[in-house]
Each structure stands twice: as C-alpha cells, then as structure tokens.
Write an enzyme that holds these catalytic residues in place. Structure first.
Site, PDB file in Angstrom:
ATOM      1  N   SER A  98       5.424 -11.245   5.491  1.00 38.27           N
ATOM      2  CA  SER A  98       5.979  -9.984   4.991  1.00 38.27           C
ATOM      3  C   SER A  98       7.360 -10.182   4.390  1.00 38.27           C
ATOM      4  CB  SER A  98       6.018  -8.926   6.096  1.00 38.27           C
ATOM      5  OG  SER A  98       6.663  -9.432   7.226  1.00 38.27           O
ATOM      6  N   HIS A 112       0.175 -10.283   0.608  1.00 42.49           N
ATOM      7  CA  HIS A 112       0.748  -9.421   1.649  1.00 42.49           C
ATOM      8  C   HIS A 112      -0.064  -8.138   1.781  1.00 42.49           C
ATOM      9  CE1 HIS A 112       4.371  -6.937   3.227  1.00 42.49           C
ATOM     10  NE2 HIS A 112       3.650  -7.412   4.210  1.00 42.49           N
ATOM     11  N   GLU A 130       0.271  -7.081  -2.075  1.00 38.71           N
ATOM     12  CA  GLU A 130       1.300  -7.686  -2.925  1.00 38.71           C
ATOM     13  C   GLU A 130       0.942  -9.166  -3.087  1.00 38.71           C
ATOM     14  OE1 GLU A 130       5.494  -5.365  -2.106  1.00 38.71           O
ATOM     15  OE2 GLU A 130       4.841  -6.731  -0.555  1.00 38.71           O
ATOM     16  N   ASN A 185       8.537  -3.861   1.378  1.00 42.63           N
ATOM     17  CA  ASN A 185       9.443  -3.988   2.523  1.00 42.63           C
ATOM     18  C   ASN A 185      10.911  -3.884   2.135  1.00 42.63           C
ATOM     19  OD1 ASN A 185       7.534  -4.024   4.465  1.00 42.63           O
ATOM     20  ND2 ASN A 185       7.461  -6.234   4.719  1.00 42.63           N
TER      21      ASN A 185
HETATM   22  N1  CAA Z   1     -10.397   0.141  10.446  1.00 38.84           N
HETATM   23  C1  CAA Z   1     -11.171   1.006   9.779  1.00 38.84           C
HETATM   24  N2  CAA Z   1     -10.830   2.278   9.548  1.00 38.84           N
HETATM   25  C2  CAA Z   1      -9.649   2.683  10.052  1.00 38.84           C
HETATM   26  C3  CAA Z   1      -8.779   1.853  10.769  1.00 38.84           C
HETATM   27  C4  CAA Z   1      -9.196   0.517  10.942  1.00 38.84           C
HETATM   28  N3  CAA Z   1      -8.439  -0.366  11.580  1.00 38.84           N
HETATM   29  N4  CAA Z   1      -7.674   2.553  11.111  1.00 38.84           N
HETATM   30  C5  CAA Z   1      -7.842   3.808  10.632  1.00 38.84           C
HETATM   31  N5  CAA Z   1      -9.029   3.871   9.991  1.00 38.84           N
HETATM   32  C6  CAA Z   1      -9.597   5.020   9.303  1.00 38.84           C
HETATM   33  C7  CAA Z   1      -9.982   6.139  10.243  1.00 38.84           C
HETATM   34  O1  CAA Z   1     -11.259   5.903  10.806  1.00 38.84           O
HETATM   35  C8  CAA Z   1      -9.978   7.315   9.303  1.00 38.84           C
HETATM   36  O2  CAA Z   1     -11.119   7.272   8.481  1.00 38.84           O
HETATM   37  P1  CAA Z   1     -12.126   8.533   8.456  1.00 38.84           P
HETATM   38  O3  CAA Z   1     -11.276   9.732   8.157  1.00 38.84           O
HETATM   39  O4  CAA Z   1     -13.110   8.202   7.386  1.00 38.84           O
HETATM   40  O5  CAA Z   1     -12.701   8.560   9.834  1.00 38.84           O
HETATM   41  C9  CAA Z   1      -8.805   7.001   8.383  1.00 38.84           C
HETATM   42  O6  CAA Z   1      -8.585   5.592   8.469  1.00 38.84           O
HETATM   43  C10 CAA Z   1      -7.550   7.734   8.807  1.00 38.84           C
HETATM   44  O7  CAA Z   1      -7.268   7.422  10.158  1.00 38.84           O
HETATM   45  P2  CAA Z   1      -7.015   8.525  11.289  1.00 38.84           P
HETATM   46  O8  CAA Z   1      -7.834   9.756  11.015  1.00 38.84           O
HETATM   47  O9  CAA Z   1      -7.168   7.852  12.615  1.00 38.84           O
HETATM   48  O10 CAA Z   1      -5.472   8.855  11.224  1.00 38.84           O
HETATM   49  P3  CAA Z   1      -4.563   9.300  10.048  1.00 38.84           P
HETATM   50  O11 CAA Z   1      -5.223  10.189   9.056  1.00 38.84           O
HETATM   51  O12 CAA Z   1      -3.346   9.758  10.755  1.00 38.84           O
HETATM   52  O13 CAA Z   1      -4.239   7.948   9.278  1.00 38.84           O
HETATM   53  C11 CAA Z   1      -2.993   5.983   8.918  1.00 38.84           C
HETATM   54  C12 CAA Z   1      -3.762   6.807   9.925  1.00 38.84           C
HETATM   55  C13 CAA Z   1      -3.937   5.455   7.823  1.00 38.84           C
HETATM   56  C14 CAA Z   1      -2.431   4.776   9.692  1.00 38.84           C
HETATM   57  C15 CAA Z   1      -1.870   6.880   8.281  1.00 38.84           C
HETATM   58  O14 CAA Z   1      -1.099   7.449   9.300  1.00 38.84           O
HETATM   59  C16 CAA Z   1      -0.948   6.096   7.365  1.00 38.84           C
HETATM   60  O15 CAA Z   1      -1.267   5.853   6.223  1.00 38.84           O
HETATM   61  N6  CAA Z   1       0.245   5.707   7.882  1.00 38.84           N
HETATM   62  C17 CAA Z   1       1.213   4.901   7.130  1.00 38.84           C
HETATM   63  C18 CAA Z   1       0.810   3.457   7.185  1.00 38.84           C
HETATM   64  C19 CAA Z   1       1.765   2.579   6.457  1.00 38.84           C
HETATM   65  O16 CAA Z   1       2.749   2.982   5.852  1.00 38.84           O
HETATM   66  N7  CAA Z   1       1.477   1.276   6.526  1.00 38.84           N
HETATM   67  C20 CAA Z   1       2.329   0.259   5.948  1.00 38.84           C
HETATM   68  C21 CAA Z   1       3.245  -0.233   6.998  1.00 38.84           C
HETATM   69  S1  CAA Z   1       4.345  -1.430   6.359  1.00 38.84           S
HETATM   70  C22 CAA Z   1       3.489  -2.856   6.468  1.00 38.84           C
HETATM   71  O17 CAA Z   1       2.411  -2.966   6.947  1.00 38.84           O
HETATM   72  C23 CAA Z   1       4.165  -4.034   5.855  1.00 38.84           C
HETATM   73  C24 CAA Z   1       4.926  -4.915   6.731  1.00 38.84           C
HETATM   74  O18 CAA Z   1       4.990  -6.086   6.399  1.00 38.84           O
HETATM   75  C25 CAA Z   1       5.739  -4.434   7.871  1.00 38.84           C
END
Ligand code: CAA
Length: 289
Positions: free
Chosen positions: A123, A144, A156, A194
């Site tokens: 990352s 990434h 990325e 990031n």
């Molecule tokens: N596998 C398959 N499907 C998954 C899953 C997984 N591991 N995790 C979640 N899902 C699916 C759920 O089943 C759901 O699908 P359906 O509606 O079809 O059932 C969908 O994704 C949405 O999940 P939830 O309903 O449980 O919850 P939500 O609507 O609150 O979404 C989230 C959860 C997608 C995590 C959302 O909160 C989100 O987008 N959060 C921000 C995430 C983000 O910013 N990520 C980047 C972080 S930075 C990074 O990663 C980089 C780094 O290097 C630090």
C-alpha cells in the site's frame, strides 16, 4: 506471458488482503493457491472468505454451491514452493515490511520460471526496491487492491522504474478480467488513494486529540457531509490503525513534509494495541459485538 496463458494464480499471504485477493481471483475463474506461514493463518484466510459469502447466502443473494465452488478453487498451503508451483502469476500480500517482502521475493525468484510476473499488493512501499531483490525487475509491478478486495472496484497499478510496458499491459488486462478498474500510477509514496485518504484519516485523529468534536460526530460529519460510506474512524478501524500509521510513516519519511506527520493520538492508539476491528478495539470498542 499473455492473459490467455494465465490459469493459476499464487497469492502470498492469507490476511485480510491476501484472502480477499484469492477470493477475487477464484471468482474470476482462476485456480488459486493461498499461502501463509502457519496452518492457523491459512485457515483464518479461508474464514475471511467464507463468513461474508455465507452471510450473502443467508440473505438470499447467492447459492451455497457458488460459495463452495469459489472455495474449492483455492488451495491453501504453508509451503512457498508448493504455492508457486505451476503458478503463472504471483500476487504478494505479505506483511508490509520491506525486509520481509524482499526475503520472500528472493526465494520465489529462484522457484518461478522467468516469464512469471510478480505483483505486490503493497500500500505504500517502493516497487522498485522490491523488484531489485529479483532477477526480473521488468516483470515486477505493484497491484494495489482495496479492502474489501472482492467488492472494491479499483486496482492501482504501480510502475516501478524497470517495469516493462508489456508487464503493465498484462496487469491491466488481468485487472479487467478480475472485474476491476485499473488506474496506472507512477511510483510515489502512498500512490494516489492512500496519499489522499490516509492523511484525511490522520487529520481526524488530530481533530479528536484537539477536542474539536467527538469521534462519533467526526464520522457523522464526513458521512453526511461528503457521502462517505464510512467515517474516517470507522474506516481506520476497518483497515487497521497500524496499517494507517505505517502509511503515514512512509509518507512522512519519503517526503519529509510536515503535512504527513503521524498524529500523536494515532501513534498512541497503535502503541496501546488499539488496532481496530481485527483486535476488537480501535477508536471504537467492538468487544461486545
Ligand atoms: N466478499 C464478498 N462480498 C462482500 C464482502 C466480501 N468480503 N464484503 C462485503 N460484501 C458485499 C456484501 O455481501 C454486500 O453485498 P449485497 O448487498 O449484494 O449482499 C455488499 O458487499 C455491501 O456490504 P454490506 O451490506 O455488508 O455493508 P455496506 O453496504 O455497509 O458496505 C463496505 C460495506 C463495502 C465495506 C462499505 O462500507 C464501504 O465501501 N466502505 C469503505 C471501504 C473503503 O474505503 N475501502 C478502502 C480502504 S483503504 C484501503 O484498502 C487501502 C489501503 O492500503 C489501506
């Protein structure tokens, strides 16, 4: 190596990102090996895949057979040799430390035929430096993914100083094949997401430290004011406070820019092992959940 020639993908690391990437590759129809250091780590990688998918089954969003199918194409192992055997493409998501990654690359460089491309899910670390531990810096890049990898659309693609155009083109094609949207990024600390996202989360810790607002209200403000799906602290707890701090440290060290100074509160939480959801406590407490 051409996209059509890729059948087997090796994913190194069964943590949050490794497991998510293995799942993504399996869902796209690849045979996958997922490797971690111990049987326990490998098993918890499978749990990370199984639990959200079975939640989808319970909600009637997918069939149990599809879950079984996804899992059946992933072979877990603790042996590096077994993990890379027959692999056409390697995606590495091991511990985010240069020394650890270089050691892994030195080893797999001896084990894999020269045409196999190595992609690091780092990352923020230097792809060029990791590639220098191998005899194939032209077939080495950063890929990434974002957490949760099976859901987030972006990859990325980071071009190191020696990465060839062919390697970039192959990684681009593979990203689409995995159902993702790639963006190409020059090597630089934190890349694009990031560099923007983590300092925002870091600044939220400064706001909290200064007593400007409560954690709940800072999260609420960002969710309702900018339509973020999670507030900065929810996201920090989700991705891991140690991960966020490591990114800030790289940004600060690489640029020397005081804008990227890690927040003392973030550092303190990490020292107190308040690392986020994965340990049951970060900014918020999940132990009763
Ligand atoms: N596998 C398959 N499907 C998954 C899953 C997984 N591991 N995790 C979640 N899902 C699916 C759920 O089943 C759901 O699908 P359906 O509606 O079809 O059932 C969908 O994704 C949405 O999940 P939830 O309903 O449980 O919850 P939500 O609507 O609150 O979404 C989230 C959860 C997608 C995590 C959302 O909160 C989100 O987008 N959060 C921000 C995430 C983000 O910013 N990520 C980047 C972080 S930075 C990074 O990663 C980089 C780094 O290097 C630090």
């Amino acid at each position: 190596m051409k996209l059509e020639e890729i059948e087997r993908i090796c994913v190194l690391g069964a943590g949050t990102m490794g497991a998510g990437i293995a799942q993504t590759c399996s869902q796209a129809g690849y045979q996958v090996t997922m490797r971690d250091l111990t049987e326990e780590f490998v098993e918890s990688g499978f749990e990370r895949i199984r639990v959200p998918l079975e939640r989808r089954v319970r909600r009637g969003k997918m069939a149990q057979e599809d879950v079984d199918e996804i899992i059946s194409h992933i072979r877990g192992t603790t042996s590096l040799e077994e993990a890379v055997r027959g692999a056409d493409f390697v995606i590495e998501a091991v511990f985010e430390e240069m020394g650890v990654k270089k050691e892994v690359y030195q080893e797999i460089d001896q084990l894999c035929p020269p045409e196999v491309v190595f992609a690091s899910n780092t990352s923020s670390l230097s792809v060029t430096e990791m590639a220098s531990a191998t005899s194939r810096p032209d077939r080495f890049l950063g890929m990434h993914f974002f957490n949760p990898a099976p859901v987030m659309k972006l990859i990325e693609l980071i071009k190191g100083s020696e990465t060839s155009d062919e390697t970039m083109a192959l990684a681009r094609d593979l990203s689409f094949r995995l159902g993702k949207e790639p963006v190409v990024v020059k090597e630089s600390a934190g890349f694009v997401v990031n560099r923007l996202l983590v300092p925002m989360m870091n600044e939220a810790f400064n706001l909290l430290m200064e007593g400007v607002a409560t954690a709940e209200d800072i999260d609420k403000a960002m969710k309702l004011g900018t339509n973020m799906p999670m507030g900065p602290f929810e996201l920090a707890d989700f991705t891991g406070l140690d991960v966020g701090l490591a990114v800030m440290e790289v940004l600060y060290e690489e640029t020397g820019d005081p804008r990227f100074r890690p927040s003392p509160l973030l550092r303190q939480y990490v020292r107190a092992k308040r690392l986020g959801r994965k340990v049951g406590r970060g900014v918020y407490d999940y132990r009763g959940d």
